[in-house]
Design a protein around this motif. Structure first.
Motif: not given
Length: 318
Positions: A85, A89, A91
């Protein structure tokens, strides 16, 4: 090389260490090689970022790792399929991403496999110890402080400036080139039968190849203990200790193989039945406890060809 801190360790997880390809030329003094256990994933990370093949990266074992970015840059995570992350978010693994000051990188425990490599464009600027930044805890050598200690919360690492070509966001290998870390299929481990292999009886040799072994929980950066249904019997007196290469397969008195990895001692007194190929070592470095493995005989010339091709592909020669 830049001296400004680029990354601050917030949480190192179970084990996070600075690694490069290892420490060569010192085995006569009893110094372990060290270096990234999954060298293929490590080399891919540097190749994707445009780093030199030996640029230092962070080896993260079983996730639980968190770091804060302090200066702009580029990063990539290669190795076991862990959730990565960036600022909470998701990745993708094996894909270059840009980082900005204040960003937080999280590497969670992988679904299967053991080790990931966090690399940054320019590599981490860590002073070498005996020619290498590789952390070897048992030798008390290398790493950020030079004394073999793993990374700790609060540690700050600078990055280098030089790269062979600019890092590019979203750069990744072709799908078919990404090594697979499987939780289910039995691993085939090609090995070159050398050392004391010929001194075992034909029955014992067949026993080595005809049974599947289980990777046990007795494993670390020094080696991996395997367990088979039947142990191998060594009928001769104990051998005199001799050089122990990375990937050597030792047979201790209980007859169950021990495969030596990068942080192993430089000498060993157990008989050896062979040495793993380069790709077999990479596979074993990601094999968690309970994984089934099976040895497969390989000609020395084929093992040499594989290693030569890998070093050429990753730019390790010349």
């Amino acid at each position: 090389m830049s001296t400004k801190a680029h990354l601050k360790i917030v949480q190192p997880g179970l084990l996070a260490t600075v690694q490069d390809r290892g420490r060569f030329g010192h085995s006569a003094q009893g110094v372990s090689r060290g270096g990234a256990l999954d060298e293929r994933a490590f080399l891919w990370a540097n190749k994707l970022l445009g780093n030199t093949p030996n640029a230092s990266a962070i080896e993260v074992t079983l996730g639980g790792f968190k770091a804060k970015v302090l200066t702009p840059g580029f990063a990539v995570v290669c190795g076991a399929p862990a959730s990565v992350n960036l600022n909470d978010q998701p990745q993708p693994n094996w894909q270059v991403f840009a980082t900005a000051p204040g960003d937080v990188i999280d590497i969670l425990a992988p679904a299967h496999g053991l080790r990931c490599y966090l690399a940054v464009a320019g590599g981490f600027d860590v002073p070498p110890t005996l020619g290498s930044a590789a952390t070897v805890v048992r030798d008390g050598l290398g790493g950020l402080r030079g004394d073999g200690t793993p990374l700790q919360a609060g540690d700050e690492l600078a990055k280098g400036c030089a790269s062979m070509y600019p890092a590019v966001v979203n750069r990744r290998p072709k799908h078919e080139l990404i090594p697979r870390v499987s939780a289910h299929s039995e691993l085939q481990l090609p090995m070159v039968p050398v050392a004391q292999f010929a001194q075992f009886s034909a029955d014992e040799q067949q026993r080595l190849f005809n049974q599947a072994y289980t990777v046990t929980a007795q494993q670390d950066r020094m080696g991996v203990r395997l367990q088979g249904e039947q142990g191998m019997h060594w009928p001769h007196p104990q051998i005199i200790s001799e050089p122990l290469p990375v990937g050597a397969i030792q047979i201790p008195p209980d007859g169950q193989p021990i495969v030596m990895l990068n942080d192993a001692q430089s000498l060993g007194g157990y008989p050896k039945v062979g040495v793993l190929s380069w790709s077999a070592r990479m596979a074993l470095a990601q094999a968690s406890a309970g994984t089934k493995v099976r040895f497969v005989a390989l000609e020395l010339s084929h093992a040499q060809d594989e290693l030569r091709a890998a070093e050429l592909f990753f730019g390790c020669t010349g």
